[in-house]
Design an enzyme around this catalytic site. Sequence first.
Site, PDB file in Angstrom:
ATOM      1  N   ARG A   1      -8.455   2.984   7.953  1.00  0.00           N
ATOM      2  CA  ARG A   1      -7.898   1.778   7.333  1.00  0.00           C
ATOM      3  C   ARG A   1      -6.475   1.624   7.863  1.00  0.00           C
ATOM      4  O   ARG A   1      -5.927   2.504   8.523  1.00  0.00           O
ATOM      5  CB  ARG A   1      -7.948   1.812   5.802  1.00  0.00           C
ATOM      6  N   GLY A   2      -5.880   0.473   7.562  1.00  0.00           N
ATOM      7  CA  GLY A   2      -4.587   0.121   8.134  1.00  0.00           C
ATOM      8  C   GLY A   2      -4.817  -0.793   9.318  1.00  0.00           C
ATOM      9  O   GLY A   2      -5.629  -0.496  10.200  1.00  0.00           O
ATOM     10  N   ALA A   3      -4.110  -1.923   9.333  1.00  0.00           N
ATOM     11  CA  ALA A   3      -4.407  -2.968  10.315  1.00  0.00           C
ATOM     12  C   ALA A   3      -4.377  -2.483  11.771  1.00  0.00           C
ATOM     13  O   ALA A   3      -5.332  -2.714  12.521  1.00  0.00           O
ATOM     14  CB  ALA A   3      -3.460  -4.149  10.124  1.00  0.00           C
TER      15      ALA A   3
ATOM     16  N   ASP B   1      -0.853  -6.701   7.030  1.00  0.00           N
ATOM     17  CA  ASP B   1      -2.196  -6.861   7.585  1.00  0.00           C
ATOM     18  C   ASP B   1      -2.366  -8.190   8.307  1.00  0.00           C
ATOM     19  O   ASP B   1      -3.216  -8.322   9.166  1.00  0.00           O
ATOM     20  CB  ASP B   1      -3.240  -6.734   6.473  1.00  0.00           C
TER      21      ASP B   1
END
Length: 345
Positions: A46-48, A234
């Site tokens: 996860r994490g852009a 994001d």
Amino acid sequence: MIPQTVQWAGDAVKMIDQTKLPHKLVMVEYHDWHDVAASITDMVVRGAPAIGGTAACGLALAGRQIAEAGGEFMPQFLHACEVFAATRPTAVNLFWAIERMKGVALKAPSASEASRLLRVESELVLEEDIAINRKLGFYGQELLPDPCRVQTHCNAGALACVGYGTALGVFRAAREAGKQIKVYADETRPRLQGMQLTGWELIEDGFEVTIITDNMAASLQSRGEVDAVVVGADRIAMNGDTANKVGTFGLAVISNYHHVPFYIAAPLSTFDQKLADGSGIPIEERTHREVSHIQDVQIAPNGAKFWNPGFDVTPAALIAGIITEQGVLRPPYTQSIMQAIKGAK
């Protein structure tokens, strides 16, 4: 030392399974592109920026599998692109990576060459992410006093990127510059990424970190305990409106009330050039179990209803600066963002 979040291990895509943190550091390997796509949906990664890097590697893996299986290459590859595009809607880095890989495949003269070029491009995406974050960190650390008590929300560190991090990259760069940094990390309900991921990551790197619940932020800042706030993003609209983990908007309001500078740290790939403002940013709504349960234990009464948006949008007016690899952007953002994007070309 924290391993690179997303990487190649031979012909497999290897990554940290973030659902196991902070209790276990587990590396998983995927040999099928469908599983790589599922890892994004299931928040193994996860994490852009990390999602963008994972998508690039997953599509390179798809290219190899499609080329080896035979048949028409582009129809199958475009299907893989659609599958990745459906994994998570808010992080624009995902769609940036898909378009980048799609462009490589469209220019390739054959399936085998497309497979080779896609792998090369995916490796470039990974390398560039770390280099960009280091540049971003260099510019961002200049905003922090010495010593500095800095607050952050969710996880915008090495775990949210291929490596080094955006918001946490600023903290790393500040420490590398010799500054004393103390971090307050919001726990970040409902998935607790601030406590479980940011807390773990900073402790592993030897930072002093204090974890607070999200609803303690106003009390903390009212005591004069915070010098600056730095968070990730994001998706950023062209006027500076910024989507980030839900709770970021509230933290920005609190920071502005207490005259604490509120900064966004994000690469230029996070800017959505198709959006004039934040009203068009799609907000992912997630399962109610993230709110009603903690680690499969129900904490809510039966019969209650839930609303669980994964993100919120912070208006540009609340943001003191946006830290990018092209420098720190200041209002009016409509002008500074466009100048930064043009300068990067």
